[in-house]
Design a protein around this motif. Sequence first.
Motif, PDB file in Angstrom:
ATOM      1  N   GLU A  11      -3.146   1.855 -10.189  1.00 42.47           N
ATOM      2  CA  GLU A  11      -4.000   0.781  -9.681  1.00 42.47           C
ATOM      3  C   GLU A  11      -3.327  -0.588  -9.701  1.00 42.47           C
ATOM      4  O   GLU A  11      -3.614  -1.435  -8.862  1.00 42.47           O
ATOM      5  N   HIS A  12      -2.410  -0.818 -10.628  1.00 43.91           N
ATOM      6  CA  HIS A  12      -1.717  -2.108 -10.699  1.00 43.91           C
ATOM      7  C   HIS A  12      -0.796  -2.354  -9.506  1.00 43.91           C
ATOM      8  O   HIS A  12      -0.324  -3.469  -9.305  1.00 43.91           O
ATOM      9  N   LEU A  13      -0.560  -1.352  -8.696  1.00 47.46           N
ATOM     10  CA  LEU A  13       0.307  -1.493  -7.531  1.00 47.46           C
ATOM     11  C   LEU A  13      -0.453  -1.845  -6.255  1.00 47.46           C
ATOM     12  O   LEU A  13       0.160  -2.257  -5.268  1.00 47.46           O
ATOM     13  N   TYR A  14      -1.777  -1.670  -6.264  1.00 46.42           N
ATOM     14  CA  TYR A  14      -2.552  -1.957  -5.059  1.00 46.42           C
ATOM     15  C   TYR A  14      -2.682  -3.470  -4.898  1.00 46.42           C
ATOM     16  O   TYR A  14      -3.106  -4.173  -5.812  1.00 46.42           O
ATOM     17  N   PRO A  15      -2.318  -4.011  -3.736  1.00 43.72           N
ATOM     18  CA  PRO A  15      -2.270  -5.466  -3.576  1.00 43.72           C
ATOM     19  C   PRO A  15      -3.644  -6.121  -3.478  1.00 43.72           C
ATOM     20  O   PRO A  15      -4.631  -5.489  -3.109  1.00 43.72           O
ATOM     21  N   GLU A  16      -3.670  -7.379  -3.825  1.00 44.07           N
ATOM     22  CA  GLU A  16      -4.849  -8.212  -3.611  1.00 44.07           C
ATOM     23  C   GLU A  16      -4.392  -9.459  -2.879  1.00 44.07           C
ATOM     24  O   GLU A  16      -3.248  -9.876  -3.013  1.00 44.07           O
ATOM     25  N   VAL A  73       0.842  -1.205   0.000  1.00 43.00           N
ATOM     26  CA  VAL A  73       0.000   0.000   0.000  1.00 43.00           C
ATOM     27  C   VAL A  73       0.873   1.250   0.000  1.00 43.00           C
ATOM     28  O   VAL A  73       0.561   2.235  -0.685  1.00 43.00           O
ATOM     29  N   ALA A  74       1.982   1.240   0.738  1.00 44.36           N
ATOM     30  CA  ALA A  74       2.889   2.387   0.755  1.00 44.36           C
ATOM     31  C   ALA A  74       3.455   2.656  -0.640  1.00 44.36           C
ATOM     32  O   ALA A  74       3.564   3.814  -1.066  1.00 44.36           O
ATOM     33  N   VAL A  75       3.795   1.604  -1.382  1.00 42.69           N
ATOM     34  CA  VAL A  75       4.299   1.759  -2.758  1.00 42.69           C
ATOM     35  C   VAL A  75       3.202   2.353  -3.640  1.00 42.69           C
ATOM     36  O   VAL A  75       3.450   3.272  -4.432  1.00 42.69           O
ATOM     37  N   TRP A  76       1.980   1.861  -3.498  1.00 46.17           N
ATOM     38  CA  TRP A  76       0.835   2.376  -4.268  1.00 46.17           C
ATOM     39  C   TRP A  76       0.617   3.854  -3.957  1.00 46.17           C
ATOM     40  O   TRP A  76       0.425   4.662  -4.869  1.00 46.17           O
ATOM     41  N   GLN A  77       0.672   4.213  -2.664  1.00 42.21           N
ATOM     42  CA  GLN A  77       0.460   5.616  -2.284  1.00 42.21           C
ATOM     43  C   GLN A  77       1.555   6.516  -2.836  1.00 42.21           C
ATOM     44  O   GLN A  77       1.269   7.627  -3.301  1.00 42.21           O
ATOM     45  N   GLU A  78       2.806   6.066  -2.818  1.00 41.59           N
ATOM     46  CA  GLU A  78       3.896   6.871  -3.375  1.00 41.59           C
ATOM     47  C   GLU A  78       3.675   7.118  -4.862  1.00 41.59           C
ATOM     48  O   GLU A  78       3.971   8.195  -5.368  1.00 41.59           O
ATOM     49  N   CYS A  79       3.155   6.117  -5.555  1.00 46.35           N
ATOM     50  CA  CYS A  79       2.823   6.284  -6.974  1.00 46.35           C
ATOM     51  C   CYS A  79       1.778   7.399  -7.125  1.00 46.35           C
ATOM     52  O   CYS A  79       1.919   8.281  -7.962  1.00 46.35           O
ATOM     53  N   LEU A  80       0.747   7.341  -6.295  1.00 42.51           N
ATOM     54  CA  LEU A  80      -0.319   8.361  -6.346  1.00 42.51           C
ATOM     55  C   LEU A  80       0.231   9.739  -6.025  1.00 42.51           C
ATOM     56  O   LEU A  80      -0.036  10.712  -6.743  1.00 42.51           O
ATOM     57  N   PHE A  81       1.011   9.850  -4.947  1.00 51.09           N
ATOM     58  CA  PHE A  81       1.549  11.142  -4.523  1.00 51.09           C
ATOM     59  C   PHE A  81       2.471  11.720  -5.593  1.00 51.09           C
ATOM     60  O   PHE A  81       2.501  12.929  -5.819  1.00 51.09           O
ATOM     61  N   GLY A  82       3.203  10.860  -6.269  1.00 47.50           N
ATOM     62  CA  GLY A  82       4.087  11.306  -7.339  1.00 47.50           C
ATOM     63  C   GLY A  82       3.334  11.814  -8.564  1.00 47.50           C
ATOM     64  O   GLY A  82       3.916  12.442  -9.442  1.00 47.50           O
ATOM     65  N   ARG A  83       2.050  11.544  -8.621  1.00 46.68           N
ATOM     66  CA  ARG A  83       1.222  11.985  -9.748  1.00 46.68           C
ATOM     67  C   ARG A  83       0.201  13.045  -9.327  1.00 46.68           C
ATOM     68  O   ARG A  83      -0.806  13.242  -9.972  1.00 46.68           O
ATOM     69  N   HIS A 121      -8.758  12.648  -9.332  1.00 42.66           N
ATOM     70  CA  HIS A 121      -7.424  12.156  -9.695  1.00 42.66           C
ATOM     71  C   HIS A 121      -7.537  10.826 -10.432  1.00 42.66           C
ATOM     72  O   HIS A 121      -6.820   9.871 -10.148  1.00 42.66           O
ATOM     73  N   GLU A 122      -8.435  10.778 -11.399  1.00 46.23           N
ATOM     74  CA  GLU A 122      -8.700   9.528 -12.121  1.00 46.23           C
ATOM     75  C   GLU A 122      -7.479   9.029 -12.886  1.00 46.23           C
ATOM     76  O   GLU A 122      -7.218   7.830 -12.952  1.00 46.23           O
ATOM     77  N   THR A 123      -6.722   9.948 -13.475  1.00 46.86           N
ATOM     78  CA  THR A 123      -5.542   9.543 -14.239  1.00 46.86           C
ATOM     79  C   THR A 123      -4.511   8.905 -13.328  1.00 46.86           C
ATOM     80  O   THR A 123      -3.976   7.833 -13.633  1.00 46.86           O
ATOM     81  N   ALA A 124      -4.238   9.539 -12.198  1.00 48.21           N
ATOM     82  CA  ALA A 124      -3.275   8.975 -11.244  1.00 48.21           C
ATOM     83  C   ALA A 124      -3.770   7.627 -10.727  1.00 48.21           C
ATOM     84  O   ALA A 124      -2.993   6.677 -10.605  1.00 48.21           O
TER      85      ALA A 124
END
Length: 189
Positions: free
Chosen positions: A111-116, A77-87, A103-106
């Motif tokens: 989205e591929h970084l959010y874990p399942e 989740v931290a990796v996913w959030q950093e991706c979002l914050f960077g965008r 922030h639909e584009t970000a």
Amino acid sequence: MPDSRRMRTTIIRAVAGSVLTVAVLTGCSGPAADEQRPDIATLRTAEPASAAPPSPAGRERPVIRPDEGREEFDRYVAVWQECLFGRGVPRVPKGDKPQLDGHETATAECEHLYPENWMEREARTNPEYTDRLRDTAKCLKAKGHEVTVGGDPVALMYGDNTSANKAYDDEQECQRTAFREDIKKYDGG
């Protein structure tokens, strides 16, 4: 005789070398690109691949394996959030969810970084998922739990949260039994 053989071998090598040299030089000295004739087939190299990154839509999300827990989930989740914050998505205090409205584009790019978890992956990819879930329910019933399989998306359904909470440990065990062959692909070792 030995001298004639040696001479023949020398002549053959000289002729072969000359033929090879002519072939190489002929291949390298074709007409300029703008003078090539369209009626003659030529070997052309492919254009270099695009330097653009692969589309996020085709990427698989990371999977939380059966042997992993909250710590691994939080790391993803931290990796996913950093991706979002960077965008351009505004930063939030640790533990809060980012505000994604507008922030639909970000969101789409990250989205591929959010874990399942592994069960979510099975639900999406395993054609035998519902059968395995039914096996899980049978196992739980044998342990005294009231459970059914149903809903959309299909899932184990309990009468209330208290029943689900009481069945948690047995559910984990029954899932591992019912999905024992499928679980091997998530082996972390």
